[in-house]
Design a protein around this motif. Structure first.
Motif, short mmCIF file in Angstrom:
data_model
loop_
_atom_site.label_atom_id
_atom_site.label_comp_id
_atom_site.label_asym_id
_atom_site.label_seq_id
_atom_site.Cartn_x
_atom_site.Cartn_y
_atom_site.Cartn_z
N SER A 56 -5.27 5.91 3.00
CA SER A 56 -4.04 5.21 2.64
C SER A 56 -4.37 4.10 1.65
CB SER A 56 -3.37 4.61 3.88
OG SER A 56 -2.35 3.69 3.51
N PRO A 57 -3.71 4.05 0.49
CA PRO A 57 -3.98 2.99 -0.48
C PRO A 57 -3.71 1.59 0.07
CG PRO A 57 -2.70 4.77 -1.47
CD PRO A 57 -2.71 5.02 0.00
N ALA A 58 -2.88 1.49 1.09
CA ALA A 58 -2.55 0.18 1.63
C ALA A 58 -3.46 -0.25 2.78
CB ALA A 58 -1.10 0.19 2.12
N ARG A 59 -4.30 0.66 3.28
CA ARG A 59 -5.04 0.34 4.50
C ARG A 59 -6.51 0.74 4.48
NH1 ARG A 59 -3.22 2.37 10.60
NH2 ARG A 59 -5.18 1.89 11.65
N THR A 60 -6.86 1.83 3.86
CA THR A 60 -8.17 2.45 4.08
C THR A 60 -9.24 1.95 3.12
OG1 THR A 60 -6.98 4.45 4.77
CG2 THR A 60 -9.35 4.66 4.37
N THR A 61 -10.38 1.61 3.69
CA THR A 61 -11.60 1.35 2.91
C THR A 61 -12.39 2.65 2.84
OG1 THR A 61 -11.72 -0.98 3.57
CG2 THR A 61 -13.76 0.07 2.83
N VAL A 62 -12.68 3.10 1.64
CA VAL A 62 -13.42 4.35 1.46
C VAL A 62 -14.82 4.03 0.96
CG1 VAL A 62 -13.52 6.57 0.27
CG2 VAL A 62 -11.31 5.62 0.97
N GLN A 111 -6.66 6.03 -4.20
CA GLN A 111 -6.08 6.26 -2.87
C GLN A 111 -6.78 5.44 -1.79
OE1 GLN A 111 -3.30 8.14 -2.36
NE2 GLN A 111 -3.26 8.29 -4.59
N SER A 112 -7.31 4.27 -2.16
CA SER A 112 -7.98 3.44 -1.18
C SER A 112 -7.64 1.98 -1.42
CB SER A 112 -9.50 3.64 -1.25
OG SER A 112 -9.98 3.32 -2.55
N ARG A 113 -7.61 1.23 -0.34
CA ARG A 113 -7.39 -0.22 -0.47
C ARG A 113 -8.62 -0.89 -1.04
NH1 ARG A 113 -8.80 -4.56 2.42
NH2 ARG A 113 -9.79 -3.27 4.01
N GLU A 114 -9.77 -0.43 -0.62
CA GLU A 114 -11.06 -0.94 -1.09
C GLU A 114 -12.01 0.24 -1.14
OE1 GLU A 114 -14.61 -3.83 0.63
OE2 GLU A 114 -12.53 -4.25 1.21
#
Length: 558
Positions: A111-117, A150-153
């Motif tokens: 999730s672009p708003a939540r996930t660190t990849v 597609q990642s927050r970080e």
């Protein structure tokens, strides 16, 4: 749902991590580490595995949830965890392979708003990528763009290199990256304590495997935590001083290999990266004189491109493509090159790392070779080479197979290593051999076509430069590629309409790379007014039928 003990606990939710690895990379070990780390730090956690299959060594995924409030503060209650990850509800994804990361992102897990990849930039090619006759690799830059969007970080690092240089498996590097990202409320000491304790030997000492895991963990931890700390510092500066200057990017690429000054002056800086790689390859292959020939040939193409495209609209891509494929063609494989590569110390170290050999272990390496008449004739002058090849042709015409010399050489032994090093030192003989002369003549024809095509129309030269992709492999594959290239040069690149010729060359190259049998290439040639490739005679070998030989009146069959 999560049953908790207090209003603060009710407001909390588990921290979720999806671990993506390939078979044999230790994803299960990493999951066990994280579960033990959570218990050691005093947090509740649950981990599950999700077996799966992909087109490499088998993809495996593991899912872990950690409740962010210590067990001691839950008043005897325990959180209820989920068994499976939910798309878009992950706090972090860590993956050992870039395409696998992109696959999980494509499945909606990030999730672009939540996930660190956190992903490795390393690739393990899929079966379809390996089967493609051309360059079938997925574009790593585009895969990385998908991850970033597609990642927050996001953190992209070469985990395979870090693991190899640390002498450990990639799961230790993945664990260090997770620790450096701050996803879980564990300290660095918690992580290192568990690695150290689970890796102790029977006598209570920290084992070598654990020491290697700690090295890999530390390098990945620093690689992820350093840019995060830098970004936090810059944000503090910007919040306190609007005129603060931005810090340099932490992900800058290392500079290209240094070119000799006299070579660098001949070419625009935009070409120095690819030119430095090609120049270094040919110095290693044959020496400085051979590398100078490479530079001289490229200078001709550069002059033609600058004359045809003085405004630089093509960004010197014809010269760049020529530099790439010319370096590969000039460094053609022969028995001298094979012996050189197999007898290098770097190869011994790589094999030691792959099999995890310890200092007290005995490691034996056997290399199997089967050189034939063409390999020996390649190092002989043209007259002697022709005699050897005629002898082998008569042998095959009589119904025998091509002459070969099967060899099994123990590279770990003094005799085996001396034999390979002696053969690798025959570079002086290579330039006097028939193969060298043949290859240089063919390279000259290709470069003449690229130069003439570029001067006629920039697009034609660019398409001909890319035809260097046709030269690949060894044996019949290599010979077929050279025959296809010459056929394209002679029948498609010499038309009066340069634009139509460029389109025809592009279509023929794509057809040749798409169909190993050559039927697509022949159809494309005919469609553009060129003759199909000539049919090559194939010898017919007659063999006795062992079953029929037992019957009365048995005859030979084809």
């Amino acid at each position: 749902m999560n049953a908790t003990a207090s209003p603060s606990a009710n407001a909390a939710r588990p921290l979720t991590l999806l671990i993506c690895a390939l078979g044999g990379e230790g994803g299960g070990v990493m999951t066990e580490w994280l579960s033990e780390i959570a218990r050691h730090a005093g947090y509740a956690a649950q981990a599950t595995s999700i077996p799966g299959v992909a087109q490499r060594t088998g993809a495996t995924t593991y899912y872990i949830e950690v409740f962010p409030i210590p067990v001691s503060q839950l008043g005897g209650r325990r959180p209820v965890f989920s068994l499976n990850p939910v798309a878009g509800a992950l706090d972090a994804i860590v993956s050992s392979e870039l395409l696998e990361t992109a696959r999980q992102v494509g499945n909606g897990m990030s999730s672009p708003a939540r996930t660190t990849v956190i992903t490795s930039s390393a690739r393990t090619l899929t079966t379809s990528e390996r089967m493609d006759l051309g360059d079938g690799r997925a574009d790593s830059a585009r895969l990385a763009d998908v991850v970033k969007s597609q990642s927050r970080e996001h953190h992209i690092l070469d985990m395979a290199t870090l693991a190899r240089e640390s002498g450990t498996i990639v799961s230790a590097v993945m664990l260090g990256a997770v620790a450096g990202s701050g996803v879980f409320p564990f300290t660095r000491e918690d992580y290192e304590h568990v690695i150290r304790e689970t890796g102790r030997t029977r006598d209570g000492k920290v084992g070598r495997a654990a020491e290697a895991s700690l090295r890999g963990f530390a390098r990945a931890y620093d690689a992820v935590s350093a840019p995060r700390a830098q970004a936090a510092y810059v944000n503090e500066l910007l919040e306190g001083d609007d005129d603060a200057a931005a810090a340099p990017s932490a992900g800058q690429h290392a500079p290209a290999r240094t070119l000799p000054p006299e070579v660098a002056r001949q070419f625009p800086p935009a070409l120095h990266d690819i030119l430095s790689l090609g120049h270094a390859r040919l110095v290693d292959y044959q020496g400085e004189t051979y590398a100078r020939l490479y530079v001289e040939r490229l200078a001709r193409v550069l002059a033609a491109e600058q004359a045809a495209d003085p405004a630089g609209a093509g960004a010197l891509t014809t010269t760049r493509e020529t530099a790439r494929w010319l370096a590969l063609w000039m460094a053609f494989d022969d028995i001298v090159r094979v012996a050189d590569l197999k007898s290098r110390a770097s190869r011994w170290r790589r094999v030691q790392g792959e099999v995890k050999a310890k200092d007290q272990d005995l490691l034996h390496i056997y290399d199997h070779f089967k050189p034939g008449a063409p390999e020996f004739a390649a190092l002989l002058p043209q007259g002697l080479a022709d005699r050897v090849m005629r002898w082998d042709a008569r042998r095959r015409a009589s119904g025998k197979g091509p002459w070969e010399m099967p060899l099994k050489i123990g590279t770990h032994s003094v005799f085996g290593m001396v034999a390979l090093r002696t053969l690798s030192n025959l570079k002086w003989l290579r330039v006097r051999g028939s193969r060298y002369a043949t290859e240089q003549a063919l390279i000259g024809q290709w470069l003449d076509g690229v130069e003439a095509g570029t001067r006629a129309r920039w697009q034609l030269g660019h398409e001909l430069a890319q035809c260097g992709r046709l030269i690949k492999g060894y044996g019949s594959t290599n010979e077929r590629g050279k025959e296809n290239l010459l056929h394209v040069l002679h029948h498609l690149a010499r038309g009066t309409d340069a634009q139509a010729a460029a389109q025809a060359v592009a279509a023929a190259r794509a057809a040749a790379l798409a169909d190993d049998a050559g039927r697509a290439l022949d159809a494309t040639l005919v469609a553009h007014g060129a003759p199909a490739r000539p049919v090559k005679a194939q010898p017919i070998r007659w063999m006795k039928n062992p079953r029929a030989a037992k019957a009365p009146g048995a005859t030979q069959s084809a």
